[in-house]
Design a protein around this motif. Structure first.
Motif, PDB file in Angstrom:
ATOM      1  N   GLY A  41       0.832  -1.196   0.000  1.00 36.21           N
ATOM      2  CA  GLY A  41       0.000   0.000   0.000  1.00 36.21           C
ATOM      3  C   GLY A  41       0.864   1.242   0.000  1.00 36.21           C
ATOM      4  O   GLY A  41       2.092   1.173  -0.087  1.00 36.21           O
ATOM      5  N   MET A  42       0.207   2.395   0.115  1.00 37.84           N
ATOM      6  CA  MET A  42       0.903   3.681   0.182  1.00 37.84           C
ATOM      7  C   MET A  42       0.458   4.424   1.435  1.00 37.84           C
ATOM      8  O   MET A  42      -0.608   4.140   1.998  1.00 37.84           O
ATOM      9  CB  MET A  42       0.625   4.510  -1.070  1.00 37.84           C
ATOM     10  N   TYR A  91      -4.429  15.273 -13.300  1.00 42.29           N
ATOM     11  CA  TYR A  91      -5.776  14.852 -12.887  1.00 42.29           C
ATOM     12  C   TYR A  91      -6.738  14.951 -14.063  1.00 42.29           C
ATOM     13  O   TYR A  91      -6.589  15.807 -14.948  1.00 42.29           O
ATOM     14  CB  TYR A  91      -6.286  15.750 -11.750  1.00 42.29           C
ATOM     15  N   GLU A  92      -7.735  14.073 -14.039  1.00 38.83           N
ATOM     16  CA  GLU A  92      -8.857  14.153 -14.982  1.00 38.83           C
ATOM     17  C   GLU A  92     -10.139  13.980 -14.182  1.00 38.83           C
ATOM     18  O   GLU A  92     -10.255  13.031 -13.400  1.00 38.83           O
ATOM     19  CB  GLU A  92      -8.766  13.041 -16.040  1.00 38.83           C
ATOM     20  N   ASN A  93     -11.078  14.898 -14.365  1.00 42.82           N
ATOM     21  CA  ASN A  93     -12.350  14.848 -13.633  1.00 42.82           C
ATOM     22  C   ASN A  93     -12.125  14.717 -12.129  1.00 42.82           C
ATOM     23  O   ASN A  93     -12.760  13.896 -11.452  1.00 42.82           O
ATOM     24  CB  ASN A  93     -13.219  13.689 -14.135  1.00 42.82           C
ATOM     25  N   ASN A  94     -11.164  15.517 -11.630  1.00 46.50           N
ATOM     26  CA  ASN A  94     -10.879  15.586 -10.188  1.00 46.50           C
ATOM     27  C   ASN A  94     -10.327  14.279  -9.628  1.00 46.50           C
ATOM     28  O   ASN A  94     -10.418  14.013  -8.428  1.00 46.50           O
ATOM     29  CB  ASN A  94     -12.134  15.999  -9.411  1.00 46.50           C
ATOM     30  N   ARG A  95      -9.752  13.473 -10.491  1.00 45.57           N
ATOM     31  CA  ARG A  95      -9.217  12.179 -10.096  1.00 45.57           C
ATOM     32  C   ARG A  95      -7.798  12.055 -10.643  1.00 45.57           C
ATOM     33  O   ARG A  95      -7.538  12.424 -11.785  1.00 45.57           O
ATOM     34  CB  ARG A  95     -10.120  11.085 -10.663  1.00 45.57           C
ATOM     35  N   LEU A  96      -6.881  11.549  -9.837  1.00 43.76           N
ATOM     36  CA  LEU A  96      -5.498  11.394 -10.281  1.00 43.76           C
ATOM     37  C   LEU A  96      -5.447  10.489 -11.505  1.00 43.76           C
ATOM     38  O   LEU A  96      -6.006   9.396 -11.508  1.00 43.76           O
ATOM     39  CB  LEU A  96      -4.655  10.788  -9.154  1.00 43.76           C
ATOM     40  N   SER A  97      -4.785  10.959 -12.565  1.00 44.55           N
ATOM     41  CA  SER A  97      -4.727  10.174 -13.805  1.00 44.55           C
ATOM     42  C   SER A  97      -3.311   9.792 -14.199  1.00 44.55           C
ATOM     43  O   SER A  97      -3.104   8.814 -14.919  1.00 44.55           O
ATOM     44  CB  SER A  97      -5.387  10.942 -14.962  1.00 44.55           C
ATOM     45  N   GLU A 189      -3.426   3.613  -9.569  1.00 44.89           N
ATOM     46  CA  GLU A 189      -4.555   2.754  -9.175  1.00 44.89           C
ATOM     47  C   GLU A 189      -4.685   2.679  -7.656  1.00 44.89           C
ATOM     48  O   GLU A 189      -5.794   2.755  -7.108  1.00 44.89           O
ATOM     49  CB  GLU A 189      -4.368   1.343  -9.753  1.00 44.89           C
ATOM     50  N   GLN A 190      -3.548   2.530  -6.980  1.00 40.53           N
ATOM     51  CA  GLN A 190      -3.577   2.389  -5.522  1.00 40.53           C
ATOM     52  C   GLN A 190      -4.097   3.654  -4.843  1.00 40.53           C
ATOM     53  O   GLN A 190      -4.918   3.590  -3.927  1.00 40.53           O
ATOM     54  CB  GLN A 190      -2.172   2.053  -5.004  1.00 40.53           C
ATOM     55  N   ILE A 191      -3.620   4.803  -5.284  1.00 40.69           N
ATOM     56  CA  ILE A 191      -4.057   6.068  -4.679  1.00 40.69           C
ATOM     57  C   ILE A 191      -5.550   6.265  -4.872  1.00 40.69           C
ATOM     58  O   ILE A 191      -6.273   6.670  -3.950  1.00 40.69           O
ATOM     59  CB  ILE A 191      -3.255   7.244  -5.272  1.00 40.69           C
ATOM     60  N   LEU A 203      -6.182   7.903   0.571  1.00 37.79           N
ATOM     61  CA  LEU A 203      -5.300   8.926  -0.017  1.00 37.79           C
ATOM     62  C   LEU A 203      -6.023   9.853  -0.987  1.00 37.79           C
ATOM     63  O   LEU A 203      -5.724  11.050  -1.040  1.00 37.79           O
ATOM     64  CB  LEU A 203      -4.123   8.243  -0.721  1.00 37.79           C
ATOM     65  N   SER A 204      -6.953   9.327  -1.777  1.00 43.27           N
ATOM     66  CA  SER A 204      -7.638  10.193  -2.745  1.00 43.27           C
ATOM     67  C   SER A 204      -8.430  11.286  -2.029  1.00 43.27           C
ATOM     68  O   SER A 204      -8.498  12.429  -2.501  1.00 43.27           O
ATOM     69  CB  SER A 204      -8.554   9.376  -3.661  1.00 43.27           C
ATOM     70  N   GLU A 205      -8.982  10.967  -0.865  1.00 39.28           N
ATOM     71  CA  GLU A 205      -9.698  11.990  -0.086  1.00 39.28           C
ATOM     72  C   GLU A 205      -8.730  13.047   0.435  1.00 39.28           C
ATOM     73  O   GLU A 205      -9.015  14.252   0.387  1.00 39.28           O
ATOM     74  CB  GLU A 205     -10.437  11.339   1.097  1.00 39.28           C
ATOM     75  N   TYR A 206      -7.584  12.606   0.932  1.00 37.29           N
ATOM     76  CA  TYR A 206      -6.575  13.554   1.426  1.00 37.29           C
ATOM     77  C   TYR A 206      -6.103  14.476   0.305  1.00 37.29           C
ATOM     78  O   TYR A 206      -5.949  15.689   0.489  1.00 37.29           O
ATOM     79  CB  TYR A 206      -5.352  12.799   1.980  1.00 37.29           C
ATOM     80  N   ILE A 207      -5.857  13.878  -0.864  1.00 37.42           N
ATOM     81  CA  ILE A 207      -5.341  14.662  -1.998  1.00 37.42           C
ATOM     82  C   ILE A 207      -6.367  15.700  -2.435  1.00 37.42           C
ATOM     83  O   ILE A 207      -6.028  16.860  -2.707  1.00 37.42           O
ATOM     84  CB  ILE A 207      -4.951  13.717  -3.153  1.00 37.42           C
TER      85      ILE A 207
END
Length: 278
Positions: A41-42, A91-97, A189-191, A203-207
């Motif tokens: 994990g991260m 990012y794309e659509n507020n999501r890490l890409s 993918e993991q984030i 992590l995606s919420e933190y970012i």
């Protein structure tokens, strides 16, 4: 350089046997990975803004190129020799890409050794001067096979009472379980997928709460210890050296000589040298 606006992330379990040496396998017993060799994990070690739901200490800037501050004599602290990547985030659509590594350097993911911590990050940031990144970074031509990083190895040493001992094994960077494109894809993918579960955090919420930072420092996992490193905790007065070097141009003996001669001018090395203070 100051990285206060950068996101700070690390990877757990990306080098065979390190987690067992660090006594951390039990922490990940409930984490199922798609591939046996995959990292577990991260974790966040620094958030450039205060994030509700994350521990407040994570917004304290921990990086230093010169010192490691031990938090107390009653705690066991180990250096963790690693590669640190300086990355651009897209990012794309507020999501890490996409994660695009641009530079790499010697990194110390210094950690508290304590059983039963609720999150990995609890052991990673205890305030200022609790992490290390070399001032000498090396530009990445391309983060794939055939690029500059193919030629680099990592080694580390602890100097105590004027005696220098190997702390981590001398290994090629290509020895990482996940590296290059496989690592890039896995990190994205993991984030995006990682939940608040066991020792892991969302992590995606933190970012998103940090406003989708455009830059990050990502440490890609600690390498294996020597028997000396596995059994030796840091104390005041020690000096830690983490070295990335081009093994096609320099030998391990050249690196040791540079440390002993206090000469770090080679363009084929990234050296992190930290004094342990209390």
């Amino acid at each position: 350089m100051n990285y206060r606006e950068f996101l700070g992330l690390g990877i757990a379990g990306n080098f065979a046997l390190h987690l067992a040496q660090a006594g951390e396998e039990e922490d990940f017993k409930d984490i199922i990975t798609a591939d046996e060799a995959a990292p577990k994990g991260m974790f966040p070690f620094y958030l450039p803004k205060y994030v509700e739901g994350a521990k407040e200490i994570l917004s304290t800037y921990p990086l230093s190129s010169s010192n490691i501050k031990i938090p107390g004599k009653e705690l066991n602290i180990q250096a963790e020799p690693e590669v640190g990547l300086i990355c651009r985030l897209e990012y794309e659509n507020n999501r890490l890409s996409k994660i695009i590594p641009t530079h790499f350097g010697a990194y110390n993911d210094c950690s508290i050794r304590v059983a039963g911590a609720s999150k990995i990050s609890d052991k990673k940031n205890w305030g200022e001067n609790s992490k290390g990144l070399s001032e000498k970074l090396i530009k990445i031509d391309h983060f794939s096979e055939g690029g500059i990083m193919d030629s680099y190895s990592i080694c580390s040493f602890l100097k105590r009472d004027n005696e220098l001992n190997a702390y981590g094994e001398d290994v090629e960077l290509k020895g990482y379980s996940y590296f290059y494109e496989k690592l890039q894809e896995w990190m994205v993918e993991q984030i995006n997928a990682q939940k608040d579960f066991g020792p892991l955090e969302p992590l995606s919420e933190y970012i998103a709460s940090c406003g989708n930072p455009s830059d990050a420092i990502i440490s890609i996992g600690a390498t294996r210890y020597t028997p000396y490193g596995e059994s030796t905790f840091l104390k005041e007065g020690d000096e830690v050296f983490v070295v990335l070097y081009d093994h096609t141009k320099l030998s391990l003996d050249d690196v040791i000589k540079s440390i002993k001669d206090d000469s770090f001018e080679s363009q084929h090395m990234s050296i992190l040298r930290q004094k342990v203070v209390s």
